[in-house]
Design an enzyme around this catalytic site. Structure first.
Site, mmCIF file in Angstrom:
data_model
loop_
_atom_site.group_PDB
_atom_site.id
_atom_site.type_symbol
_atom_site.label_atom_id
_atom_site.label_comp_id
_atom_site.label_asym_id
_atom_site.label_seq_id
_atom_site.Cartn_x
_atom_site.Cartn_y
_atom_site.Cartn_z
ATOM 1 N NE ARG A 50 10.758 8.220 -16.583
ATOM 2 C CZ ARG A 50 10.842 7.305 -17.543
ATOM 3 N NH1 ARG A 50 9.910 6.344 -17.613
ATOM 4 N NH2 ARG A 50 11.844 7.317 -18.397
ATOM 5 C CG ASP A 52 2.856 8.197 -10.746
ATOM 6 O OD1 ASP A 52 3.478 8.051 -11.813
ATOM 7 O OD2 ASP A 52 2.789 7.312 -9.871
ATOM 8 N NE ARG A 200 -0.617 7.128 -5.534
ATOM 9 C CZ ARG A 200 -1.072 7.247 -6.786
ATOM 10 N NH1 ARG A 200 -0.224 7.498 -7.788
ATOM 11 N NH2 ARG A 200 -2.360 7.133 -7.047
#
Length: 247
Positions: A50, A52, A200
């Site tokens: 998934r 973002d 991240r």
């Protein structure tokens, strides 16, 4: 019903991410709508991960069950004819019934791209994090080495994540030197799997090291803490690319 593997790339700038959301346009939603026209009914697409909002993919993988008899190359052409130009199907192929884009995956590779220069090219700013302060890439490599192997990555997990375990196996982290406003500094990270925002948050932490605010050794302390507040900031979404899913 055939089980089909779809490999696609997309520029995530204008989308809420891979997964369908209550509001906004998602990659999954676009693909399901396009496939529904061919199938003549509702379909459900399963993605390998998934990504973002704002995150890009060079080779995302999805699986879908279809009864329509269209052959895979023709299906790829048909999908590209109706999908927006920033979402492209690279290939479609038939796979075994048990193959699943997410659960059959054994690893993933991501890249994070940083322009470390006083300015960033007008043609790159949507795809990089612009860090103007000079970075010590050697220190960032030293900090990265402390993340290789099997560790509890709770300190690098995004908020509101619900997972059974925060342990992950990071196989490699490599840095490709960049230079100037049009040559990004690239971190390539390969792992068995990733937590939400893990790449991240690792990037944000290593930039703190590269900027000289933390020594490389602090990375080990952050890992041991299992405390998200001890790690660096979450790097912006636009610098992250899903490069490959391994099966």
């Amino acid at each position: 019903m055939r089980n089909l593997k779809i490999t696609l790339q997309y520029d995530g700038t204008n989308y809420v991410g891979w997964q369908r959301q209550a509001a906004g346009v998602s990659i999954q939603g676009l693909l399901e709508e396009a496939l529904a026209r061919i199938e003549g009914g509702r379909v459900t697409v399963h993605g390998a991960g998934r990504t973002d909002a704002g995150v890009h993919a060079l080779a995302q993988v999805a699986t879908v069950g279809l009864e329509a008899g269209i052959d895979p190359p023709a299906l790829a052409r048909a999908l590209n004819a109706v999908l927006p130009p920033d979402v492209r199907v690279l290939s479609v192929q038939g796979v075994e019934p048990q193959f699943h884009a997410r659960f059959s995956a054994v690893g993933k590779v991501y890249e994070y791209r940083i322009v470390n220069a006083p300015m960033v090219s007008a043609f790159l700013y949507r795809y990089v994090w612009h860090v103007a302060q000079p970075l010590d890439v050697g220190a960032m490599r030293e900090g990265s080495a402390l993340l290789i192997g099997t560790h509890d990555f709770a300190a690098f997990q995004g908020a509101r994540s619900a997972v059974d375990s925060t342990a992950r196996v990071v196989r490699a982290i490599e840095w490709e030197d960049g230079g100037g406003n049009d040559r990004p500094l690239v971190m390539r990270i390969e792992a068995q799997g990733f937590l939400r925002h893990m790449v991240r948050n690792i990037t944000g932490t290593l930039v703190e090291v590269g900027a000289g605010r933390w020594p490389p050794s602090r990375v080990a302390d952050i890992l041991a803490s299992r405390d998200r507040t001890q790690a660096g900031p979450t790097a912006p979404a636009q610098g992250l690319f899903l490069v490959r899913v391994d099966y």
